[in-house]
Each structure stands twice: as structure tokens, then as C-alpha cells.
Design a protein around this motif. Structure first.
Motif, mmCIF file in Angstrom:
data_model
loop_
_atom_site.group_PDB
_atom_site.id
_atom_site.type_symbol
_atom_site.label_atom_id
_atom_site.label_comp_id
_atom_site.label_asym_id
_atom_site.label_seq_id
_atom_site.Cartn_x
_atom_site.Cartn_y
_atom_site.Cartn_z
ATOM 1 N N LEU B 15 -2.936 -29.652 -71.163
ATOM 2 C CA LEU B 15 -3.224 -31.018 -71.654
ATOM 3 C C LEU B 15 -2.282 -31.401 -72.799
ATOM 4 N N PHE B 16 -2.013 -30.405 -73.676
ATOM 5 C CA PHE B 16 -1.099 -30.673 -74.790
ATOM 6 C C PHE B 16 0.290 -31.051 -74.263
ATOM 7 N N SER B 17 0.699 -30.303 -73.220
ATOM 8 C CA SER B 17 2.015 -30.571 -72.645
ATOM 9 C C SER B 17 2.080 -31.996 -72.056
ATOM 10 N N VAL B 18 0.980 -32.339 -71.342
ATOM 11 C CA VAL B 18 0.931 -33.678 -70.748
ATOM 12 C C VAL B 18 0.941 -34.741 -71.846
ATOM 13 N N TRP B 19 0.136 -34.503 -72.910
ATOM 14 C CA TRP B 19 0.076 -35.481 -74.025
ATOM 15 C C TRP B 19 1.456 -35.638 -74.695
ATOM 16 N N VAL B 25 7.462 -40.395 -73.765
ATOM 17 C CA VAL B 25 7.713 -41.600 -72.963
ATOM 18 C C VAL B 25 7.363 -42.854 -73.769
ATOM 19 N N ASN B 26 6.207 -42.813 -74.480
ATOM 20 C CA ASN B 26 5.812 -43.982 -75.289
ATOM 21 C C ASN B 26 6.841 -44.272 -76.378
#
Lengths: 577, 85
Positions: B15-19, B25-26
Motif C-alpha cells: 500500500l505504501f508503494s502504491v501511495w 504522479v500527483n
């Protein structure tokens, strides 16, 4: 209890299933390895290509400033309307609406919207109000792009010097053309990642394609003086119903051009509304016969060679003098005149006699020394060398003709540069309009230093000739150039225009001119005024001299030019230095 | 217990990696937006400078001064020069 046969059949099916699963997994594993290892680099590149695009970065064209950092040419972005014909559902209706807003022919627009292309220009460089109107209508297949445009905030002022840049940002005339490589800068490339809807996510400037902003250019031109020169010239042309004219204002000591203008003129913001011949900077491109202003060459040669002193006398033949079978006349018949009076009253016969005493060879040397027949080296495009025949092609009358400014054609810039050599104590300067070029960070990458092309006459000869030219204004033909507060030195000229078709001279077509510098003994400005084909009056002293005075009167308070003071003169200064 | 903790840690890392990816990207979007805004502001500044120098052009000012305000040029003798000394 199952029979052994049934158990054997079940085991067989299980084994078959297992083999199928294992084979299936093996195929998948093989494909996975193929995709992840064997084809990986190609696939990764394809994926990148789908969401990465290279965008061109157009460098901003450099700004042009005058010497007081007033902007003379700058970039602005303006909207242009394009069509995407495949997206246009109703070309006829859309064309009608667009044509009405943009003031175009509806059939022509419809024809464009029926094109098989996916991009067509409808109208380029329109105003923001039209864009807003079209936006509210939300028409299919019609879009807006903002394009760079070169803007010249002062309109027609200084247009011949600045020139203009074309619709694609390339310099086409004047300094915009001459300094195009410096002004244009270097195009760069931007690598950009897009998401699924085309929104940019990341961008990175490619190191090998770094953009470079165009350089800025600072001119020697002073827009205050430029405006004074242009408005005075316009008034003179209007009042004398002249065909055109030129004015140059220069610093005689450095050769820096402070103002330069010509008529007819054009507005570089709407260049297509003018004829190409109106774009030409006639100050440097068009030579003309200078007439009496040219008499300073013979006078300077005679004084420098110590053949005459200003109070030496010579006989002016009572107004009629036969030169090789042609009789030369003076306007006012005179007998004995001093050398100074010859110049003061612009005696043709006196000037011819001075040149004859100087001699053909020496006079020819002085013509070349003053820079006639060769380019001045000014940093403007299209400069003419003028016309000066080599001495071995002179006729028996050439010396006499040249002494009074005939048989020779000079550009206004050549003439003022030669006159400046008298004003500054004898040095022929290289005129220039670009003071410096700066890079995008504001650092100076090129600075023009005053350059002495050659020493033409001695300080003493220059000072003596200046005294004579002062008397031209105070007692001679240029009374209308006199300033109440400052001593002015100058020379008038009135020349009939040459008939290029039939030879000889045109009747009733004159070029009236005057150059003057002030304060006479230590000049800060030299101004040349040339009026082409004035109708109401034609004498240089009556047509061009008042234009000089008008500009000089305004320049005095503008530049805070103080009058001559005793002890401060060019000779004293140069001898001391 | 160890399996549960291990699974939780693995999930947290994922999840950390995805965040983290999402944040990158943001930030990319925000950076691009600012780059475009900067370019737009620069163009606007250039356009406004063009307009400003057009408005203060001597030709325009003098025309307005003479036609709208009725000003006239000083006559000879009305301008008195003062020496700096």
C-alpha cells in the motif's frame, strides 16, 4: 465399493487433468518469460511511446530596446482559428457562423471545412473578442491556437531601422533580419509523459536539445530624439508637399546613431498593408546627388593641405565661369570673395576654383578619405556604397562637378559620417545602431565600441572649417537653422535630381538638404535633413534648415545641452588629450 | 501469528508503494500545471509590456496632449536652461 476398473479410469482422468494443468502452466510460464524477459525491452519501448511525446519548445524572440531601455520590439501571443474538417458535422452552417464573426467569405470557409485534411487555418492572428464570441458558440470542428506575434509598441516610429519579423518568427527586414540569429534563440525539446486522457504528468528537457532564449538587443537610438526627428520631418513634408525625406541624428564623436528615419514609411505591426518599397531604409540604401553640402570636401582638403586659409581671397568670375566648355553660374554674381565667403554663400565657382587648386589627385584622395564610394560599415542591412567614379574615368569636367556635389551619389549616412569627421576634429567614425547584445540572463555578449576608421583632416583644419560653417548659419545661406542659445555650424545643399532615363537633370525636381552640428565648438549632436522633391520651396536653407532647427530646439532641453563656453572647444580638448 | 504479521507487513509495504507512486504522479500533475502557468504568465507579462510601451509611446501621448488636453509646444524663449554648475 468401486470396481478396480472404475478406480483405474478415475486415476487416468486425474493424471490427464494434472498433465493438462502442468502443460497449461508451462505454456503460461513460457509466455511470461517471453514477455518479461525476451520481448521486454521492445514492449517497454512501445508502452513508453504510447504515453510519451516530444514537444518542441519555441524560444522567445529577444526584445529590442532603445538606449534608455524603452521596449521597441517584443513578443506577444495572439489567437488564431483553425478547423478540423472531419470533426465538423455541418460545414455549411459552421462556415456561415465563423465567417460572420471573423469577417470572411462564407463559401471560402466552407470550402476549407470540406477539406479532407485534419487541420486547416481559418484565420490567423485575430483579436480576443472574436475568440470569445466563437467560444460561446461552441462550434464543432473549430479550434483556437495561440501563436507568437512580434509587437512594435511604437508603431511606425523607427520602423525602417527595426524592420519586422514574419508570421513564423523569422526576421525579414531591418535589424530583425540582420540580427535574426541572435534574436531568434535556439529551439529545444521537451519529453513529456501523458496519462490516458492526454493530460501531461511529467516533463523533462532533453539535455542534448536545451532551448536557448533569444538575445536582447540594446540600440543607440533615443526614442525621444527619434520622435522629435519624425514629427519634424512629417511637418516639413506636409508643409512643402514633398515626396519624401530623411533625417539622421548622430553623436559626432562616437558615430552612435541617435535617430534615423525616412519617408515614406510603414507600420511593422501591419506590414502587409504597405508596398515593399516602403519597407526600405533609404537612409542607407538610396544614394542621391548631394549638391552644395558636398563642398565641405573641397574646403576640408584645401585647409588641411594648407592651400588656403579662411581669409584668403579668390575671384568668383562675376557669376559666370567656363569649365571645359560648360558655363557654371552662381546664384548671386560676385567678384572677389574670401575662402570663408565661398562656403558661407555656397558659391559654385568659388568651390570649383578651390578644388582646382587642390588638384585632381589630392581631391580624389580626400573623397575616398571621407568615405565616399565605400560603405560606412554601419550594422544595418542593405547599405549602398554610393556612386563615385574612379579617377581614371573622370572627364575634363569631373573635378568641377564633384567640387559642387555633382557626378557623385552618396547615401545620407555617408554624408553625415563625413560631416561628423569635421565636427569631431577630423576622425571618420564607423556609424552604428546596436550598442550591445545581451543573453537571456542579462549578461552582455557583445558591445559596440566607437571605431575610428581613419583620420581624415587635422584638428586645426577641422576647427577652421567649423568656424566657417558657423558663419554659414550666422551670416550665410542657413540663417533659418540658427538657435537662439547655441552656436550652430552647418551647410545647406540644393541639388537638381538626376534624370536617370534621359541623362542630365530634371527641371523643378530638387533635393534640399542641410547638415548642422551644435554647440559648434564642442558638438554633441549632428543632424542631417534631406527633403526629396519639395514643391512649395526648394532651397536647402529654407526647406531643410528649419527642420534642423525644430529638432535641435527640442533636443537642447531634452538632453540638457549647454551652450559653448570659452576655452571648451574641440581643438583645445583634443590637443590637451 | 507470524504469518499474520508478515502478511500485514507485506500489505503495508504494498500500500505504501502504491501511495508513493500516486503521490509522484500527483506531484507530476502539479508541476506540469505550474510549468504551464509560468509559461502563460511570462507570455502575459510580455503582452502587457507590449501594451504598456504602446500606451506610453510619445506619438500617442503627444497626440492626446494636443488634441484632448489642448497643450502646445513651448515657444522660443520659454525654455530656460540651467547650468548644473
Amino acid at each position: 465399493m468401486e470396481s478396480p476398473r472404475a478406480i483405474q479410469r478415475k486415476n487416468g482422468r486425474f493424471t490427464f487433468s494434472m498433465v493438462c494443468v502442468v502443460v497449461g502452466f508451462c505454456v503460461l510460464a513460457f509466455r511470461l518469460v517471453e514477455l518479461q524477459v525476451v520481448d521486454s525491452p521492445d514492449l517497454a519501448r512501445e508502452a513508453k511511446d504510447q504515453h510519451r511525446k516530444i514537444h518542441l519548445i519555441e524560444p522567445g524572440r529577444g526584445t529590442i530596446y532603445d538606449r534608455r531601455e524603452t521596449v521597441l520590439a517584443i513578443n506577444s501571443d495572439v489567437p488564431s482559428i483553425f478547423g478540423d474538417p472531419p470533426q465538423c458535422l455541418n460545414p455549411r452552417e459552421t462556415a456561415g457562423t465563423v465567417a460572420a464573426v471573423l469577417g470572411l467569405d462564407a463559401d471560402h470557409v466552407e470550402q476549407k471545412l470540406r477539406s479532407p485534411k485534419s487541420f486547416v487555418w481559418i484565420k490567423r492572428r485575430i483579436d480576443d473578442h472574436a475568440v470569445e464570441a466563437l467560444r460561446h458558440m461552441s462550434l464543432d470542428g473549430i479550434g483556437v491556437i495561440r501563436e507568437r506575434q512580434r509587437v512594435y509598441p511604437n508603431g511606425a516610429l523607427l520602423s525602417h531601422v527595426l524592420g519586422f519579423a514574419g508570421i513564423d518568427g523569422y526576421g525579414l527586414e531591418g535589424l530583425e533580419w540582420k540580427y535574426d540569429r541572435s534574436l531568434r534563440g535556439k529551439r529545444g525539446q521537451l519529453l513529456m509523459d501523458h496519462d490516458a486522457v492526454g493530460q501531461p504528468i511529467f516533463s523533462e528537457v532533453l539535455a542534448e536539445q536545451l532551448p536557448a532564449v533569444g538575445h536582447d538587443i540594446v540600440l543607440t537610438i533615443d526614442m525621444g530624439l527619434q520622435y522629435m526627428a519624425e514629427s519634424a520631418l512629417d511637418e516639413a513634408i506636409e508643409s512643402t508637399q514633398a515626396k519624401g525625406g530623411n533625417v539622421i541624428v548622430m553623436d559626432p564623436f562616437t558615430g552612435a546613431i541617435l535617430a534615423m528615419t525616412g519617408r515614406p514609411t510603414f507600420n511593422p505591426n501591419a506590414v502587409r498593408q504597405y508596398q515593399p518599397e516602403q519597407w526600405r531604409n533609404r537612409v542607407v540604401t538610396d544614394p542621391y546627388e548631394p549638391g552644395s553640402t558636398f563642398k565641405i570636401v573641397a574646403a576640408a582638403a584645401a585647409l588641411n593641405e594648407e592651400i588656403f586659409r579662411s581669409d584668403d581671397r579668390l575671384f568668383a568670375e562675376d557669376g559666370h565661369y567656363d569649365v571645359g566648355g560648360t558655363v557654371v553660374h552662381d546664384i548671386h554674381s560676385r567678384g572677389w570673395m574670401t575662402f570663408s565667403e565661398v562656403i558661407e554663400h555656397s558659391s559654385n565657382i568659388g568651390a570649383i576654383k578651390i578644388a582646382q587648386r587642390v588638384g585632381e589627385e589630392t581631391f580624389s584622395d580626400y573623397l575616398h578619405a571621407f568615405g565616399f564610394g565605400e560603405k560606412t560599415g554601419v550594422d544595418l542591412s542593405g547599405e549602398s556604397s554610393g556612386i563615385l567614379r574612379p579617377r581614371d574615368r573622370w572627364s575634363g569636367r569631373s573635378l568641377a562637378s564633384l567640387a559642387i556635389g555633382h557626378e557623385v551619389a552618396v547615401t545620407p549616412l555617408q554624408l553625415i559620417t563625413a560631416a561628423a569627421a569635421v565636427a569631431n576634429g577630423g576622425s571618420l567614425m564607423r556609424p552604428y545602431v546596436v550598442a550591445e547584445v545581451r543573453d537571456g540572463d542579462g549578461y552582455t555578449v557583445m558591445r559596440t565600441e566607437p571605431h575610428v576608421r581613419k583620420k581624415v583632416i587635422s584638428i586645426q583644419a577641422a576647427a577652421e572649417l567649423t568656424e566657417i560653417l558657423s558663419r554659414v548659419v550666422s551670416q550665410g545661406t542657413a540663417g533659418m537653422a540658427a538657435l537662439p542659445s547655441h552656436a550652430v555650424a552647418g551647410k545647406t545643399g540644393t541639388a537638381q535630381k538626376a534624370d536617370r532615363k534621359h541623362g542630365g537633370y530634371l527641371k523643378d525636381q530638387y533635393i534640399s538638404s542641410f547638415f548642422g552640428f551644435f554647440p559648434a565648438r564642442f558638438p554633441q549632436l549632428i543632424i542631417l535633413v534631406v527633403i526629396d522633391e519639395p514643391k512649395t520651396e526648394f532651397w536647402g536653407g529654407k526647406v531643410a534648415a528649419p527642420v534642423f532647427r525644430k529638432i535641435a530646439e527640442q533636443a537642447v532641453p531634452y538632453l540638457n545641452i549647454l551652450p559653448d563656453v570659452p576655452g571648451r572647444d574641440i581643438a583645445a580638448l583634443l590637443v590637451a588629450s | 501469528m507470524k504469518v499474520i504479521l508478515g502478511s500485514a507487513l507485506l500489505l503495508f509495504l504494498m500500500l505504501f508503494s502504491v501511495w508513493e507512486d500516486q503521490e509522484i504522479v500527483n506531484l507530476g500533475y502539479a508541476t506540469e500545471e505550474m510549468r504551464l502557468a509560468k509559461a502563460h504568465q511570462y507570455e502575459r507579462q510580455q503582452a502587457l509590456m507590449g501594451k504598456y510601451y504602446g500606451l506610453i509611446s510619445l506619438d500617442r501621448i503627444e497626440r492626446r496632449a494636443m488634441t484632448q488636453l489642448g497643450l502646445v509646444r513651448p515657444q522660443a524663449g520659454q525654455v530656460i536652461l540651467m547650468s548644473k554648475q
